[in-house]
Design a protein around this motif. Structure first.
Motif, short mmCIF file in Angstrom:
data_model
loop_
_atom_site.label_atom_id
_atom_site.label_comp_id
_atom_site.label_asym_id
_atom_site.label_seq_id
_atom_site.Cartn_x
_atom_site.Cartn_y
_atom_site.Cartn_z
N VAL A 705 0.85 -1.20 0.00
CA VAL A 705 0.00 0.00 0.00
C VAL A 705 0.88 1.24 0.00
CG1 VAL A 705 -1.75 1.29 1.29
CG2 VAL A 705 -1.84 -1.21 1.20
N VAL A 706 0.52 2.24 -0.82
CA VAL A 706 1.25 3.50 -0.87
C VAL A 706 0.49 4.53 -0.03
CG1 VAL A 706 2.14 5.33 -2.36
CG2 VAL A 706 2.11 2.96 -3.18
N SER A 713 2.83 2.78 9.81
CA SER A 713 2.66 1.44 10.37
C SER A 713 3.95 0.63 10.31
CB SER A 713 1.55 0.70 9.61
OG SER A 713 1.41 -0.62 10.09
N ALA A 714 4.65 0.70 9.17
CA ALA A 714 5.90 -0.04 9.01
C ALA A 714 6.97 0.48 9.97
CB ALA A 714 6.38 0.05 7.58
N VAL A 743 7.99 0.69 -2.64
CA VAL A 743 6.79 0.98 -3.43
C VAL A 743 6.52 2.48 -3.50
CG1 VAL A 743 5.76 -1.24 -2.95
CG2 VAL A 743 5.24 0.69 -1.45
N GLN A 744 7.10 3.24 -2.57
CA GLN A 744 6.91 4.69 -2.58
C GLN A 744 8.05 5.41 -3.29
OE1 GLN A 744 4.71 6.43 0.89
NE2 GLN A 744 5.62 4.67 1.97
N GLY A 745 8.98 4.63 -3.86
CA GLY A 745 10.06 5.22 -4.64
C GLY A 745 11.22 5.73 -3.82
#
Length: 768
Positions: A705-706, A713-714, A743-745
């Protein structure tokens, strides 16, 4: 704490015999617990409080002293056959140094005193006695008996450390010879009634302490009780009845219960309240020792009766004693109301301890120990830490207070002296009821010495801090310090003379406590994924059990077996782990059942943990069976939901939120499970569960999830994993954080988090 009476009567037979120059009795103690002037405890089978419920040490490996000869075991030797001897001091029999350790066992054959009675040192006892020499002969035989007993008790500390055949046989021979002296005095010498009653009491006490010969002891006491009733020796009669109940409980507990109930009724009818206390405490102790829930209720009944009588008589110290023993009884009782009852009794004891006459240091220490133990069972983290701090301060202060001995386990509880005390309490009853320096009456009891009690407090500290957070290593340090006290004796203890069975039992009890220290150190190491240390602790548990002749059974066996399974699970040997967790010791009942003892509940709880571990192992893809998962979950649900131990309930909710079942678990149920798990972990302050719960939530709801919420949370999962100190979960959390960054670059952050995850993984599984 247990009540087996105090110490056995030694020398000074109420003015009937000369003082014994070989006496090694303990110095007199005052009500505040200073060292006593009494002989060793009446019953060597002292019992202690432990984590295994109440901690208990029993000793059953004692020599037998029986009559095998048709003439009551003593064959008369004609004077012509007696050779003139050269007297050998009993001290010379102690010259052999202790060698290799050996289990103290009963002799393979019944030990017959015939040979010792024919020994040269007792030649005068075997010759025909003129009537006018009876008094001198009785004094001689009593003095000889006490000399042999003292010589044996001087040998006992060394023999307890190295149980060689030579040491044990020498000890047994000395005791048997002393018993032979007393028996000869009873059978061959004309005695005054009071002196005969005293000798019978001493003879039976030694038989109780040192042998398994119940028949001879009961016979001696039965004759003695008849003699006391005929001559109105109320003090000696009560003391003999006390010993007789202890003999009876060994072979027929129900008969002992019936006898004690009769003694209590008689003492109450005559308003001899001091003996009412003694008999009721013995009755309660015997019930607590059985471990049965029904007997536990009987113990509570008698302890409450003691408190009611003591309150009427103004014996506040007795009230404190009864309240603390009742708290101990409830601590061993399964059920949700037990902790509340423990707290109620501790409060009642402390209400009386504001009176200086009731401030017995050992009882203050016991109150704090029980308070912390009940808070651990309750699972309230804030409560645990607060009570732990108070206990630590009190136990640290006690190290400087000489009122609590580091070697003696005898304490005296003051009782108000009444007009009837002079006829029912005397120096001859000092092993049960004695007279203090202030002239008041004292009830003699056994309790842990200061060193052992301090070690128990360190064990509790380690358990609380391990439960709170194994990552900061505070719990590990307390456990290591306590283990050093038990193993190396950093707090020096002067070894004093005593009973060999008693000393051997205490040594075995200390070995048992060392095993529990190793168990909890292993749990500390497992929390950090230090599996090499876990393996080392398991090896030390088995080595310690072998050294101290401890049988791994009951809760200790279950804990050791569970640790073995957890170790194999931790190193990735899942097949062995599943085999261990499937052991018959971890069998689960088909329905929720009631427990007959607290030990059963502990073993059942460990079995639940083994089943939960099994479920998680079965989530490995080659082993997955959703149908079996669903069936096992339904078996565990009634046993784990609303469990008194909040951590077991939390573990169940974590498992329920993560396993695959047929049909699949609905999303709203999964959220409910994780919410309950998070609340349980926060309530108990369990850092490990918080770490696992946050990581599961992150994996379940934010994987791929982005967004800011996913990153938060991570990060929270990574921070909590660092706090837990568990390198395996640190690797998992940093791995998920790396994926979140990716995933967020955020390639740089992702690479850094991935590298940290690899480092932690190598620490967790260095050979993978």
């Amino acid at each position: 704490m247990s009540y087996q009476g105090g110490q056995a009567p030694g020398n000074g037979w109420a003015g009937h015999g000369p003082p014994n120059p070989y006496q090694h009795g303990r110095p007199q103690i005052s009500p505040n617990g200073a060292p006593p002037q009494y002989q060793p405890p009446l019953n060597g089978n002292a019992q202690y409080w432990t984590q295994n419920g109440p901690a208990q040490a029993t000793y059953g490996m004692t020599p037998r002293y029986t009559n095998n000869h048709p003439n009551n075991g003593y064959q008369q030797t004609p004077p012509s056959q007696v050779q003139q001897p050269q007297y050998i001091s009993p001290a010379q029999l102690q010259q052999q140094a202790p060698a290799r350790p050996q289990q103290y066992q009963r002799p393979s054959q019944t030990f017959n005193p015939q040979s010792t009675l024919n020994s040269p040192s007792l030649y005068s006892a075997m010759l025909p006695m003129p009537k006018d020499s009876s008094s001198d002969t009785a004094k001689l035989l009593i003095s000889l008996a006490e000399e042999y007993f003292d010589a044996a008790h001087d040998l006992a500390p060394a023999a307890a450390l190295a149980m060689t055949t030579a040491n044990v046989e020498t000890y047994q021979k000395l005791i048997a010879t002393g018993l032979g002296c007393l028996d000869t005095a009873l059978k061959r010498v004309r005695l005054a009634p009071r002196l005969e009653a005293n000798i019978r009491l001493r003879f039976a006490a030694v038989l109780l302490e040192e042998t398994d010969n119940s028949m001879e002891g009961e016979t001696a006491l039965s004759k003695g009780i008849t003699l006391c009733e005929r001559n109105h020796y109320h003090d000696l009669k009560y003391a003999m009845q006390f010993l007789l109940a202890q003999f009876m409980v060994k072979k027929n507990p129900k008969a002992s219960v019936k006898a004690l109930d009769g003694y209590i009724s008689d003492a109450e009818a005559y308003q001899h309240f001091s003996w009412v206390y003694a008999f009721r405490f013995l009755r309660a102790t015997q019930s607590l020792a059985s471990g049965n829930l029904t007997d536990n209720h009987a113990a509570v009944y008698h302890l409450r009766a003691i408190a009611a009588t003591a309150d009427q008589q103004g014996d506040k110290a007795i009230c404190v004693t009864a309240s603390l023993m009742e708290a101990l009884a409830y601590l061993k009782t399964p059920g949700p109301d037990a902790v509340e009852q423990v707290q109620h009794q501790i409060a009642a004891a402390r209400a009386h301890q504001v009176d200086d006459s009731c401030r017995i240091l050992q009882f203050e220490g016991l109150a704090h120990i029980l308070d912390v133990a009940s808070s651990i069972r309750q699972g309230n983290s804030a409560n645990m830490m607060q009570k732990l701090k108070i206990m630590q301060e009190m136990m640290d202060d006690s190290l400087k207070d000489h009122a609590w001995s580091t070697s003696s386990d005898i304490i005296s509880v003051p009782i108000k002296r009444t007009s009837k005390s002079s006829s029912i309490i005397s120096q001859d009853t000092r092993m049960i009821l004695g007279i203090g320096n202030d002239g008041g009456d004292n009830l003699m009891m056994t309790f842990l010495n200061k060193k052992d009690a301090y070690s128990i407090s360190l064990l509790l500290c380690g358990m609380v801090l391990l439960h709170r957070n194994s990552g900061d290593q505070k719990g590990f340090r307390y456990l290591s310090a306590g283990l050093e006290y038990m193993e190396d004796g950093k707090m020096p203890v002067k070894t004093s003379a005593g009973l060999l069975p008693d000393l051997a039992a205490r040594r075995r009890w200390r070995g048992l406590i060392q095993c529990y220290f190793h168990v909890y150190i292993a749990f500390c190491s497992a929390g950090l994924a230090d599996w090499a240390k876990v393996k080392d602790c398991m090896d030390k548990i088995r080595m310690t059990a072998g050294t101290f002749e401890i049988t791994l059974k009951g809760p200790l066996e279950c804990l050791t077996l569970y640790l073995t399974g957890a170790y194999h699970q931790g190193i990735g040997d899942f097949d062995t782990a599943l085999q261990i967790f499937g052991n018959q010791r971890f069998h689960l009942p088909s329905t929720k059942s009631t427990f007959t003892s607290f030990d059963e509940q502990v073993e059942r709880d460990i079995a639940l943990l083994a089943a939960l571990n099994t479920l998680w192992i079965l989530q490995e893809k080659p082993r997955q069976d959703p149908n079996y998962n669903a069936v096992l979950m339904e078996r565990l649900r009634p046993l784990c939901e609303h469990h008194p131990n909040k951590d077991i309930e939390t573990a169940f909710y974590l498992i329920a939120a993560t396993i695959n079942t047929t049909p699949p678990t609905e999303l709203f149920r999964i959220k409910g499970y994780l919410r309950s798990a998070l609340g349980g972990a926060q309530t108990t302050g369990n850092t490990q569960f918080l770490c696992i719960t946050l990581n599961v939530m992150c994996s379940r709801f934010f994987s791929g999830v982005v967004g800011d919420q996913a990153e938060k949370s991570a990060k929270a999962a990574s921070v909590q994993a660092q706090k837990s100190g568990n390198v395996l979960w640190m690797s998992v959390a940093d791995g998920m954080l790396s994926q979140c960054y990716d995933v967020q670059g955020k390639k740089v952050e992702a690479q850094m988090a991935l590298e940290q995850a690899r480092i932690s993984a190598e620490k967790a599984l260095p050979d993978s």
